[in-house]
Design a protein around this motif. Structure first.
Motif, mmCIF file in Angstrom:
data_model
loop_
_atom_site.group_PDB
_atom_site.id
_atom_site.type_symbol
_atom_site.label_atom_id
_atom_site.label_comp_id
_atom_site.label_asym_id
_atom_site.label_seq_id
_atom_site.Cartn_x
_atom_site.Cartn_y
_atom_site.Cartn_z
ATOM 1 N N ILE A 73 0.831 -1.213 0.000
ATOM 2 C CA ILE A 73 0.000 0.000 0.000
ATOM 3 C C ILE A 73 0.860 1.256 0.000
ATOM 4 C CG2 ILE A 73 -2.030 -1.057 1.048
ATOM 5 C CD1 ILE A 73 -1.223 0.253 3.715
ATOM 6 N N PHE A 74 2.071 1.160 0.531
ATOM 7 C CA PHE A 74 2.960 2.322 0.543
ATOM 8 C C PHE A 74 3.795 2.384 -0.719
ATOM 9 C CE2 PHE A 74 2.328 1.288 5.090
ATOM 10 C CZ PHE A 74 1.513 2.371 5.375
ATOM 11 N N THR A 75 4.247 1.262 -1.218
ATOM 12 C CA THR A 75 5.031 1.282 -2.449
ATOM 13 C C THR A 75 4.143 1.639 -3.625
ATOM 14 O OG1 THR A 75 4.775 -1.112 -2.696
ATOM 15 C CG2 THR A 75 6.776 -0.326 -1.611
ATOM 16 N N GLN A 76 2.883 1.182 -3.640
ATOM 17 C CA GLN A 76 1.949 1.521 -4.714
ATOM 18 C C GLN A 76 1.628 3.006 -4.673
ATOM 19 O OE1 GLN A 76 0.849 -0.339 -7.314
ATOM 20 N NE2 GLN A 76 0.055 1.598 -8.042
ATOM 21 N N GLN A 77 1.433 3.554 -3.462
ATOM 22 C CA GLN A 77 1.139 4.982 -3.337
ATOM 23 C C GLN A 77 2.307 5.810 -3.858
ATOM 24 O OE1 GLN A 77 0.283 6.378 0.625
ATOM 25 N NE2 GLN A 77 -0.362 8.367 -0.109
ATOM 26 N N GLN A 78 3.522 5.381 -3.555
ATOM 27 C CA GLN A 78 4.705 6.097 -4.035
ATOM 28 C C GLN A 78 4.748 6.053 -5.558
ATOM 29 O OE1 GLN A 78 8.423 4.532 -2.579
ATOM 30 N NE2 GLN A 78 9.577 6.262 -3.337
#
Length: 111
Positions: A73-78
Motif C-alpha cells: 500500500i505504501f510502495t503503490q502509493q509512491q
C-alpha cells in the motif's frame, strides 16, 4: 529477536505522512474500519501486522509491526505519486506544445 510495534502516529512520522492521511490509507486498504467514532482493526489488518496495544493512560490503540513500512500500500502509493508528477503541466511543457516562449506562458498566468 522481538518484533517492534509502532503506533499509527509514530508510523506516520516515520513515513513522512500526516497521521490522518495514514489512517485514510489503512481505511481504504481495508486494514481498519471506523466504528462508533473509533478505529477498529480488521482481520486483514491483523494479517498485515496490526495488533491492539493498551496504554495505561490512553487506553487501547492500534499498533503496527515495523514491517508494514514495506507493504504494497505504501510502495503503490509512491508509484502513483511519481506517475502523477509525470503528468503535471508546467510552463515549459505548455510552451513546447504550443511553440511559445515559456516566459510568455508564465506572463499570461500572472495577469
Amino acid at each position: 529477536m522481538s518484533t517492534k510495534y509502532l503506533s499509527t502516529t509514530v508510523l506516520s512520522k516515520e513515513l513522512g505522512m500526516a497521521t490522518k492521511e495514514l489512517f485514510e490509507v489503512f481505511d481504504k486498504s481495508g486494514y481498519i474500519n471506523r466504528v462508533d467514532n473509533a478505529w477498529v482493526l480488521t482481520d486483514l489488518g491483523k494479517e498485515k501486522g496490526g495488533t491492539i496495544r493498551k496504554h495505561p493512560q490512553h487506553g487501547n490503540y492500534i499498533a503496527w509491526s515495523e514491517k508494514i513500512k514495506s507493504d504494497s500500500i505504501f510502495t503503490q502509493q509512491q508509484n502513483d505519486d511519481e506517475e502523477s508528477a509525470k503528468n503535471l503541466l508546467n510552463a515549459t511543457k505548455i510552451s513546447e506544445h504550443f511553440g511559445i516562449s515559456r516566459f510568455r506562458i508564465n506572463l499570461s498566468f500572472q495577469r
